[in-house]
Design a protein around this motif. Structure first.
Motif, PDB file in Angstrom:
ATOM      1  N   LEU A   1      67.752   3.770   6.401  1.00 24.16           N
ATOM      2  CA  LEU A   1      68.381   4.278   5.180  1.00 24.16           C
ATOM      3  C   LEU A   1      67.446   4.225   3.977  1.00 24.16           C
ATOM      4  N   ALA A   2      66.519   3.284   3.961  1.00 24.77           N
ATOM      5  CA  ALA A   2      65.676   3.089   2.777  1.00 24.77           C
ATOM      6  C   ALA A   2      65.003   4.368   2.297  1.00 24.77           C
TER       7      ALA A   2
ATOM      8  N   TYR B   1      80.853  -1.040  10.231  1.00 25.58           N
ATOM      9  CA  TYR B   1      79.537  -1.597  10.562  1.00 25.58           C
ATOM     10  C   TYR B   1      78.427  -0.933   9.754  1.00 25.58           C
ATOM     11  N   GLY B   2      78.617   0.314   9.374  1.00 26.99           N
ATOM     12  CA  GLY B   2      77.603   1.007   8.587  1.00 26.99           C
ATOM     13  C   GLY B   2      77.397   0.425   7.199  1.00 26.99           C
ATOM     14  N   THR B   3      78.373  -0.339   6.705  1.00 25.57           N
ATOM     15  CA  THR B   3      78.201  -0.948   5.379  1.00 25.57           C
ATOM     16  C   THR B   3      77.120  -2.014   5.384  1.00 25.57           C
ATOM     17  N   LEU B   4      76.857  -2.626   6.543  1.00 28.45           N
ATOM     18  CA  LEU B   4      75.892  -3.729   6.589  1.00 28.45           C
ATOM     19  C   LEU B   4      74.482  -3.235   6.296  1.00 28.45           C
ATOM     20  N   GLY B   5      74.072  -2.168   6.974  1.00 27.47           N
ATOM     21  CA  GLY B   5      72.771  -1.598   6.687  1.00 27.47           C
ATOM     22  C   GLY B   5      72.697  -1.013   5.289  1.00 27.47           C
TER      23      GLY B   5
ATOM     24  N   ALA C   1      72.219  -3.786   2.713  1.00 29.26           N
ATOM     25  CA  ALA C   1      70.856  -4.314   2.744  1.00 29.26           C
ATOM     26  C   ALA C   1      69.874  -3.360   2.085  1.00 29.26           C
ATOM     27  N   ALA C   2      69.998  -2.072   2.378  1.00 31.42           N
ATOM     28  CA  ALA C   2      69.088  -1.086   1.792  1.00 31.42           C
ATOM     29  C   ALA C   2      69.275  -0.985   0.284  1.00 31.42           C
ATOM     30  N   VAL C   3      70.519  -0.989  -0.169  1.00 31.89           N
ATOM     31  CA  VAL C   3      70.790  -0.870  -1.597  1.00 31.89           C
ATOM     32  C   VAL C   3      70.359  -2.138  -2.338  1.00 31.89           C
ATOM     33  N   ALA C   4      70.557  -3.299  -1.740  1.00 28.47           N
ATOM     34  CA  ALA C   4      70.127  -4.542  -2.390  1.00 28.47           C
ATOM     35  C   ALA C   4      68.618  -4.572  -2.589  1.00 28.47           C
ATOM     36  N   ASP C   5      67.866  -3.956  -1.675  1.00 28.38           N
ATOM     37  CA  ASP C   5      66.405  -3.912  -1.813  1.00 28.38           C
ATOM     38  C   ASP C   5      65.955  -2.955  -2.906  1.00 28.38           C
TER      39      ASP C   5
ATOM     40  N   ARG D   1      73.780 -12.012   5.115  1.00 25.28           N
ATOM     41  CA  ARG D   1      74.288 -12.412   3.816  1.00 25.28           C
ATOM     42  C   ARG D   1      73.650 -11.478   2.799  1.00 25.28           C
ATOM     43  N   PRO D   2      74.184 -10.269   2.664  1.00 24.40           N
ATOM     44  CA  PRO D   2      73.551  -9.288   1.765  1.00 24.40           C
ATOM     45  C   PRO D   2      73.494  -9.809   0.342  1.00 24.40           C
ATOM     46  N   ARG D   3      72.438  -9.436  -0.359  1.00 30.78           N
ATOM     47  CA  ARG D   3      72.221  -9.913  -1.729  1.00 30.78           C
ATOM     48  C   ARG D   3      73.121  -9.138  -2.687  1.00 30.78           C
ATOM     49  N   LEU D   4      74.382  -9.505  -2.645  1.00 29.13           N
ATOM     50  CA  LEU D   4      75.360  -8.860  -3.516  1.00 29.13           C
ATOM     51  C   LEU D   4      75.033  -9.091  -4.984  1.00 29.13           C
ATOM     52  N   ASP D   5      74.419 -10.231  -5.284  1.00 29.68           N
ATOM     53  CA  ASP D   5      74.080 -10.544  -6.674  1.00 29.68           C
ATOM     54  C   ASP D   5      73.096  -9.535  -7.247  1.00 29.68           C
ATOM     55  N   LEU D   6      72.182  -9.025  -6.411  1.00 29.05           N
ATOM     56  CA  LEU D   6      71.210  -8.050  -6.903  1.00 29.05           C
ATOM     57  C   LEU D   6      71.877  -6.718  -7.224  1.00 29.05           C
ATOM     58  N   ILE D   7      72.853  -6.338  -6.429  1.00 29.00           N
ATOM     59  CA  ILE D   7      73.583  -5.096  -6.684  1.00 29.00           C
ATOM     60  C   ILE D   7      74.419  -5.224  -7.944  1.00 29.00           C
ATOM     61  N   ARG D   8      75.086  -6.359  -8.091  1.00 31.32           N
ATOM     62  CA  ARG D   8      75.906  -6.579  -9.283  1.00 31.32           C
ATOM     63  C   ARG D   8      75.041  -6.634 -10.541  1.00 31.32           C
TER      64      ARG D   8
END
Length: 247
Positions: free
Chosen positions: A67-68, A82-86, A89-93, A177-184
């Motif tokens: 996705l990146a 399941y597609g939300t996991l990838g 991760a891509a959006v957090a990066d 453990r996706p980096r939700l803090d980075l998205i927020r």
């Protein structure tokens, strides 16, 4: 060719659609009318033709790598199950690379610890991904019903059995453990959606919307395949337009 295939329809700003365990057509078919306003970019995850098969099983870490490069044009991202996991991760990066993020019934049990309904959902999902068709028959059918499959106590329909075999051996969703803090922190506009059919999904979505400071909505009527629920396409369109105007 080792790249995943993206099939685009419509015109306008791009909406990247990331399916879960079901095919793109099954997951997103009810959104076709949105192609009048948006470019609908249907990602075919590995193992879903015409994309290549995965080298091992389904893997959200591989999904994130796939996705990146698709975020280069700063699309809206809409992901299911399941597609939300990838997608997370891509959006957090690269949170600056998306205009908005819509998450539909993600399997993020860690957000709601010690909840028996959530623990049961996680147990069932892990059992099916680990054992496939050898899963205890009652648990297999319980999970499949939660996942939106139309099954009874008889033999599984061929297309459902094929889906179970494809999911067998997937990386378990309880590990990331996706980096939700980075998205927020990046103030990405977020919409979290559930289908009003299972308490576990409702509680996970409540917790995720809180963690991401996102909007929260329930679209009942289609079970786990929330995108087919009455009113979902209109709700998504409203959110996308608001995110465009805000961006």
């Amino acid at each position: 060719m080792d790249d995943v295939v993206v099939v685009r329809t419509g015109s306008g700003p791009e909406v990247l659609l990331v399916h879960g365990g079901a095919s793109p057509r099954t997951t997103w078919g009810a959104l076709s009318a949105l192609a009048d306003r948006w470019t609908l970019a249907h990602v075919h995850r590995r193992g879903y033709p015409p994309s290549p098969a995965p080298r091992a099983g389904q893997d959200y870490e591989v999904d994130a790598l796939d996705l990146a490069p698709l975020l280069v044009g700063r699309p809206h991202v809409v992901a299911h199950s399941y597609g939300t996991l990838g997608a997370l991760a891509a959006v957090a990066d690269a949170p600056e690379s998306v205009r908005s993020l819509t998450l539909v019934e993600p399997p993020l049990a860690f957000l709601v610890p010690d909840d028996p309904d959530v623990a049961r959902l996680e147990h069932l999902g892990d059992a099916v991904l680990t054992h496939g068709m050898d899963t205890d028959p009652a648990e297999l059918r319980e999970f499949l019903r939660l996942a939106g499959a139309q099954v009874d106590d008889g033999p599984l329909p061929p297309e459902v059995a094929a889906g179970v075999r494809r999911a067998h051996g997937a990386r378990l969703p309880g590990r990331p453990r996706p980096r939700l803090d980075l998205i927020r922190r990046a103030r990405v506009p977020v919409l979290v959606v559930s289908g009003g059919h299972a308490p576990a999904h409702e509680r996970i979505c409540d917790a995720l919307a809180l963690a991401l400071d996102g909007e929260r909505t329930v679209s009942p009527g289609a079970g786990h395949f929330v995108a087919a629920a009455p009113g979902f396409a209109d709700r998504l369109n409203t959110f996308l337009l608001a995110s465009e105007n805000g961006g």
